[in-house]
Design an enzyme around this catalytic site. Structure first.
Site, PDB file in Angstrom:
ATOM      1  N   ARG A 101       0.859  -1.186   0.000  1.00 54.33           N
ATOM      2  CA  ARG A 101       0.000   0.000   0.000  1.00 54.33           C
ATOM      3  C   ARG A 101       0.892   1.233   0.000  1.00 54.33           C
ATOM      4  O   ARG A 101       2.093   1.125   0.205  1.00 54.33           O
ATOM      5  CB  ARG A 101      -0.954  -0.007   1.197  1.00 54.33           C
ATOM      6  CG  ARG A 101      -0.263   0.039   2.542  1.00 54.33           C
ATOM      7  CD  ARG A 101      -1.273   0.057   3.703  1.00 54.33           C
ATOM      8  NE  ARG A 101      -0.574  -0.004   4.974  1.00 54.33           N
ATOM      9  CZ  ARG A 101      -1.167  -0.090   6.154  1.00 54.33           C
ATOM     10  NH1 ARG A 101      -2.485  -0.146   6.228  1.00 54.33           N
ATOM     11  NH2 ARG A 101      -0.468  -0.143   7.268  1.00 54.33           N
ATOM     12  N   GLU A 117      -3.639   7.756   7.105  1.00 49.70           N
ATOM     13  CA  GLU A 117      -2.284   8.036   7.610  1.00 49.70           C
ATOM     14  C   GLU A 117      -1.375   8.606   6.515  1.00 49.70           C
ATOM     15  O   GLU A 117      -0.407   7.969   6.089  1.00 49.70           O
ATOM     16  CB  GLU A 117      -1.662   6.778   8.226  1.00 49.70           C
ATOM     17  CG  GLU A 117      -2.400   6.311   9.471  1.00 49.70           C
ATOM     18  CD  GLU A 117      -1.680   5.183  10.209  1.00 49.70           C
ATOM     19  OE1 GLU A 117      -0.896   4.463   9.572  1.00 49.70           O
ATOM     20  OE2 GLU A 117      -1.913   5.028  11.409  1.00 49.70           O
ATOM     21  N   GLU A 151      -7.728   4.851  15.633  1.00 51.60           N
ATOM     22  CA  GLU A 151      -7.228   3.474  15.709  1.00 51.60           C
ATOM     23  C   GLU A 151      -6.360   3.314  16.939  1.00 51.60           C
ATOM     24  O   GLU A 151      -5.546   4.179  17.244  1.00 51.60           O
ATOM     25  CB  GLU A 151      -6.304   3.147  14.520  1.00 51.60           C
ATOM     26  CG  GLU A 151      -6.932   3.121  13.159  1.00 51.60           C
ATOM     27  CD  GLU A 151      -5.873   2.825  12.083  1.00 51.60           C
ATOM     28  OE1 GLU A 151      -4.805   2.280  12.416  1.00 51.60           O
ATOM     29  OE2 GLU A 151      -6.118   3.172  10.926  1.00 51.60           O
ATOM     30  N   GLU A 181      -1.469  -8.360   7.528  1.00 50.63           N
ATOM     31  CA  GLU A 181      -1.836  -7.993   8.903  1.00 50.63           C
ATOM     32  C   GLU A 181      -2.698  -9.043   9.594  1.00 50.63           C
ATOM     33  O   GLU A 181      -3.412  -8.733  10.547  1.00 50.63           O
ATOM     34  CB  GLU A 181      -2.532  -6.627   8.896  1.00 50.63           C
ATOM     35  CG  GLU A 181      -1.621  -5.531   8.376  1.00 50.63           C
ATOM     36  CD  GLU A 181      -2.158  -4.122   8.598  1.00 50.63           C
ATOM     37  OE1 GLU A 181      -3.291  -3.863   8.175  1.00 50.63           O
ATOM     38  OE2 GLU A 181      -1.435  -3.304   9.170  1.00 50.63           O
ATOM     39  N   LYS A 182      -2.597 -10.298   9.116  1.00 52.17           N
ATOM     40  CA  LYS A 182      -3.513 -11.304   9.669  1.00 52.17           C
ATOM     41  C   LYS A 182      -3.201 -11.658  11.120  1.00 52.17           C
ATOM     42  O   LYS A 182      -4.047 -12.185  11.820  1.00 52.17           O
ATOM     43  CB  LYS A 182      -3.563 -12.548   8.801  1.00 52.17           C
ATOM     44  CG  LYS A 182      -2.254 -13.230   8.536  1.00 52.17           C
ATOM     45  CD  LYS A 182      -2.491 -14.432   7.634  1.00 52.17           C
ATOM     46  CE  LYS A 182      -1.217 -14.908   6.969  1.00 52.17           C
ATOM     47  NZ  LYS A 182      -0.626 -13.916   6.066  1.00 52.17           N
ATOM     48  N   PHE A 183      -1.975 -11.348  11.593  1.00 50.45           N
ATOM     49  CA  PHE A 183      -1.671 -11.647  12.996  1.00 50.45           C
ATOM     50  C   PHE A 183      -1.835 -10.424  13.898  1.00 50.45           C
ATOM     51  O   PHE A 183      -1.403 -10.421  15.039  1.00 50.45           O
ATOM     52  CB  PHE A 183      -0.265 -12.251  13.112  1.00 50.45           C
ATOM     53  CG  PHE A 183      -0.162 -13.550  12.361  1.00 50.45           C
ATOM     54  CD1 PHE A 183      -1.029 -14.595  12.648  1.00 50.45           C
ATOM     55  CD2 PHE A 183       0.757 -13.706  11.336  1.00 50.45           C
ATOM     56  CE1 PHE A 183      -0.969 -15.793  11.933  1.00 50.45           C
ATOM     57  CE2 PHE A 183       0.828 -14.887  10.620  1.00 50.45           C
ATOM     58  CZ  PHE A 183      -0.036 -15.942  10.915  1.00 50.45           C
ATOM     59  N   HIS A 184      -2.451  -9.386  13.352  1.00 57.39           N
ATOM     60  CA  HIS A 184      -2.757  -8.188  14.151  1.00 57.39           C
ATOM     61  C   HIS A 184      -4.040  -8.466  14.927  1.00 57.39           C
ATOM     62  O   HIS A 184      -4.992  -9.017  14.394  1.00 57.39           O
ATOM     63  CB  HIS A 184      -2.960  -7.006  13.197  1.00 57.39           C
ATOM     64  CG  HIS A 184      -2.915  -5.661  13.841  1.00 57.39           C
ATOM     65  ND1 HIS A 184      -3.886  -5.213  14.703  1.00 57.39           N
ATOM     66  CD2 HIS A 184      -2.004  -4.660  13.725  1.00 57.39           C
ATOM     67  CE1 HIS A 184      -3.570  -3.974  15.087  1.00 57.39           C
ATOM     68  NE2 HIS A 184      -2.432  -3.619  14.509  1.00 57.39           N
TER      69      HIS A 184
HETATM   70  C1  GLA Z   1      -1.978   1.726  10.848  1.00 60.48           C
HETATM   71  C2  GLA Z   1      -2.947   1.669   9.690  1.00 60.48           C
HETATM   72  C3  GLA Z   1      -3.878   0.500   9.739  1.00 60.48           C
HETATM   73  C4  GLA Z   1      -3.165  -0.734  10.199  1.00 60.48           C
HETATM   74  C5  GLA Z   1      -2.549  -0.472  11.538  1.00 60.48           C
HETATM   75  C6  GLA Z   1      -1.881  -1.696  12.129  1.00 60.48           C
HETATM   76  O1  GLA Z   1      -2.405   2.503  11.863  1.00 60.48           O
HETATM   77  O2  GLA Z   1      -3.709   2.843   9.573  1.00 60.48           O
HETATM   78  O3  GLA Z   1      -4.407   0.309   8.455  1.00 60.48           O
HETATM   79  O4  GLA Z   1      -2.180  -1.076   9.291  1.00 60.48           O
HETATM   80  O5  GLA Z   1      -1.574   0.522  11.399  1.00 60.48           O
HETATM   81  O6  GLA Z   1      -1.345  -1.450  13.402  1.00 60.48           O
END
Ligand code: GLA
Length: 662
Positions: free
Chosen positions: A112, A151, A308, A356-359
């Site tokens: 991304r 972000e 977030e 990010e599957k382990f987030h």
């Molecule tokens: C950032 C992004 C999210 C995600 C989180 C993971 O804050 O905005 O899309 O990737 O990190 O911690």
């Protein structure tokens, strides 16, 4: 005034990515959201390739169905423009829009944020999808907030490609008008860098040795502005085509060095922030408080939205340590205490695929039988009882000067010590104040200061002449200022203020620095009052200031180390070495006393205490980060339990309490 006019509760929810799941799952999503008390979700943040599968061909059917489903369930939507993740077709068509790193490497697109922020092709494509979304969902009853991009500058803060180079030259023409002014500002007489033609100017890319610092500062300003231009373009489209709904974007205070958020503060309809704990740090709750206070400060004291954070572990740190039971609640309430009117997460449902599957998520892979889910449901219920906090504000009694330009300048190449670090000093002073239960605002060095009894200037290396005069007026008017070493050294072009260090603050501090005396790695200096410093020392010559402590050893042995100077009706303290922990706290304590602040409350320094105030009264929020229960004095009604309080209330180890004071 409500943070989000279309929402009459503390916002609770997270990023919701329905495009990652078959539609049968959506029904369960919505049922579980209701069970958890979710009232707001951010939809479509990274859905560009699902919304515009090929250039100019759109598929909004799935989003229509999803938004309608959410709306029927009473869940409001923060609708995102998906422009932080251009689809594969974008770079396929515009390979020259891929970002280029400092050393000239062109980056790929299978991630991304793979776009150059100055790319006209990107600007056109981003405006295209933003316009389509704005037209289609203007007036949609579920949409209460627009979430532009995601972000800005997170992974592509600075691009070094030829397109950026041309945009930089345009930006410089706007700033300096003529080349003589640029040559003077950049000090190009040094090392034969004088420019005779705008076309000769390049970004400060990797070079054989240290690159012109003023040029680097301007590139940092230009890069922050390039992202701001992208935000403005989307915001203006959304305002025009979908009026009446506020537009925001998620900031990364205080962990993003590359974006000058003071310049963004007035551009968003409300301030939203993302915060992730540094999981392995034992004191990460203090860093959280710093970020929350900085967010409130950027929001001008108004309530803000925690867009977030995480329910537990993230997926991108070296070791993704899970949160302890109860930590998610403490973190959430700590943000609330410092002015947030909403608590949101990345993300609603843990992904099956992708990076990010382990987030962690609100709904983990293990579903509703998990500890995290139980805590998410409990938190939703508790936030429901805290709605009266909405719109209330926090009053701080100490201001810390914070300036992204100073951060950039201090950490450029060839400073007198590589251990001069902006964040480190900010955190050290903040921690000393936090442990004394002081509430802190962060302010730009040129912002109004009169309401603060105490102003602290940690690591204020770059200080304009205007800022210095402003600080002088503050002190002369009766204020108390505490300045740390290597502050007030250069102007906005990284040029040394003339007449001896610290040029901008010399008169105010009543001293000059005869010589910087940085210390070897690991070396310590003793002061004659028993304190010790490291990293830095200076040979000071007092010109009106009085010494509060001298160096007992080290290169400035026998010379002053900490000073105080009266100026007008106020006073300015200066500390010329790096103090930490109790040694620094003793100094902030002295300055606070002299500033007339009340004595610190007699409670453990692990008890976080903040007040929010509004028409409904005052609210004392207590978060116990310690491992023993403690009693906080106060009377009124505790809002989470509903219990009346007379004289004091107990906050269990690791617990939180919110007292509506009588
Ligand atoms: C950032 C992004 C999210 C995600 C989180 C993971 O804050 O905005 O899309 O990737 O990190 O911690």
């Amino acid at each position: 005034m409500a943070l989000i006019p279309g929402l009459d509760a503390i916002a609770y929810g997270g990023d919701y990515n329905p495009e990652q799941w078959p539609e049968q799952v959506w029904k369960e999503d919505v049922e579980l959201m209701r069970e958890a008390g979710v009232n707001l979700v951010s939809v479509g943040v990274f859905a560009w390739s699902m919304l515009e599968p090929s250039p100019g061909r759109y598929d909004f059917g799935w989003l229509d169905r999803n938004l309608d489903l959410l709306h029927r369930a009473g869940i409001a939507v923060d609708l995102a423009t998906p422009t932080a993740a251009p689809p594969p077709w974008f770079l396929h068509r515009h390979p020259d829009a891929a970002p280029v790193t400092h050393d000239g490497t062109r980056l790929g697109g299978a991630a991304r944020q793979s776009f150059c922020p100055s790319s006209p092709a990107y600007a056109r494509a981003a405006a295209g999808i933003t316009e389509q979304l704005a037209r289609r969902y203007a007036g949609h009853p579920a949409v209460v907030l627009w979430h532009a991009h995601n972000e800005y500058g997170q992974a592509n803060a600075t691009c070094w490609c030829p397109v950026s180079a041309a945009a930089f030259r345009d930006w410089l023409r706007g700033r300096y008008r003529d080349l003589d002014a640029l040559n003077a500002a950049w000090g190009t007489a040094f090392w034969s860098q004088r420019y005779g033609d705008w076309a000769e100017i390049q970004p400060p890319v990797l070079a054989p040795t240290a690159v012109n610092p003023a040029q680097q500062l301007d590139y940092a300003r230009f890069s922050s502005d390039a992202h701001l231009a992208n935000f403005r373009r989307e915001r203006d489209l959304l305002h025009r085509l979908a009026p009446g709904v506020p537009v925001t974007t998620n900031f990364m205070l205080a962990n993003c060095k590359n974006i000058d958020y003071w310049r963004w503060a007035g551009e968003v309809d409300l301030v939203a922030n993302d915060h992730y704990l540094q999981a392995e740090r034992a004191d990460n709750h203090i860093e959280l408080a710093l970020c929350a206070d900085l967010t409130r400060s950027v929001a001008g004291g108004r309530p803000w939205l925690l867009m977030e954070h995480s329910t537990s572990a993230v997926s991108w740190q070296p070791r993704n340590v899970a949160k302890e039971p109860g930590e998610l609640r403490r973190n959430s309430v700590a943000h609330l205490a410092r002015g947030a009117d909403g608590v949101m997460f990345f993300q609603w449902r843990a992904s099956r695929s992708g990076a990010e599957k382990f987030h962690s998520a609100m709904l983990p892979h293990g579903g509703t039988g998990t500890r995290i889910w139980r805590e998410v449901v409990e938190l939703g219920a508790e936030l429901g009882r805290l709605g009266v906090l909405r719109g209330t504000t926090v009053t701080a009694d100490v201001a810390l000067l914070w300036d992204w330009e100073s951060w950039w300048g201090l950490e450029l190449d060839w400073r007198p010590s590589r251990e001069l670090a902006f964040r480190e000093r900010q955190e050290a002073f903040y921690e000393a104040l936090w442990r004394d239960h002081r509430t802190v605002d962060f302010v730009h060095p040129e912002a109004p200061l009169a309401s603060y009894p105490l102003v602290v200037a940690p690591a204020s290396y770059l200080l304009t002449a205007t800022a210095a005069e402003h600080l002088h007026r503050y002190v002369d008017g009766g204020g108390t200022l505490l300045v740390s070493y290597f502050s007030g050294i250069v102007d906005e072009h990284d040029a040394v203020h003339p007449g001896g260090h610290p040029g901008a603050l010399r008169d105010l501090l009543g001293l000059t620095v005869d010589e910087f005396l940085p210390l070897p790695a690991g070396a310590r200096v003793r002061l004659d009052d028993g304190r010790t410093g490291d990293v830095w020392s200076e040979r000071l010559v007092l010109r009106g200031a009085q010494a509060l402590a001298d160096y007992a050893d080290g290169p400035a042995a026998g010379q002053p180390a900490i000073t105080r100077h009266s100026s007008g009706r106020g006073r300015a303290y200066y500390v010329s070495t790096r103090l930490t922990g109790a040694d620094l706290a003793a100094l902030t304590g002295t300055a606070a006393r002299e500033a007339g602040l009340p004595a610190p409350v007699d409670l453990p320094d692990t008890m976080e205490l903040v007040r929010r105030r509004g028409d409904a009264g005052t609210f004392l929020i207590a978060v116990n980060h310690g491992d023993t229960d403690a009693t906080v004095p106060g009377s009124g009604v505790e809002l989470i339990s509903g219990a009346p309080v007379a004289g004091g209330f107990r906050v269990s180890a690791g617990g939180v309490r919110v007292l509506h004071e009588s």
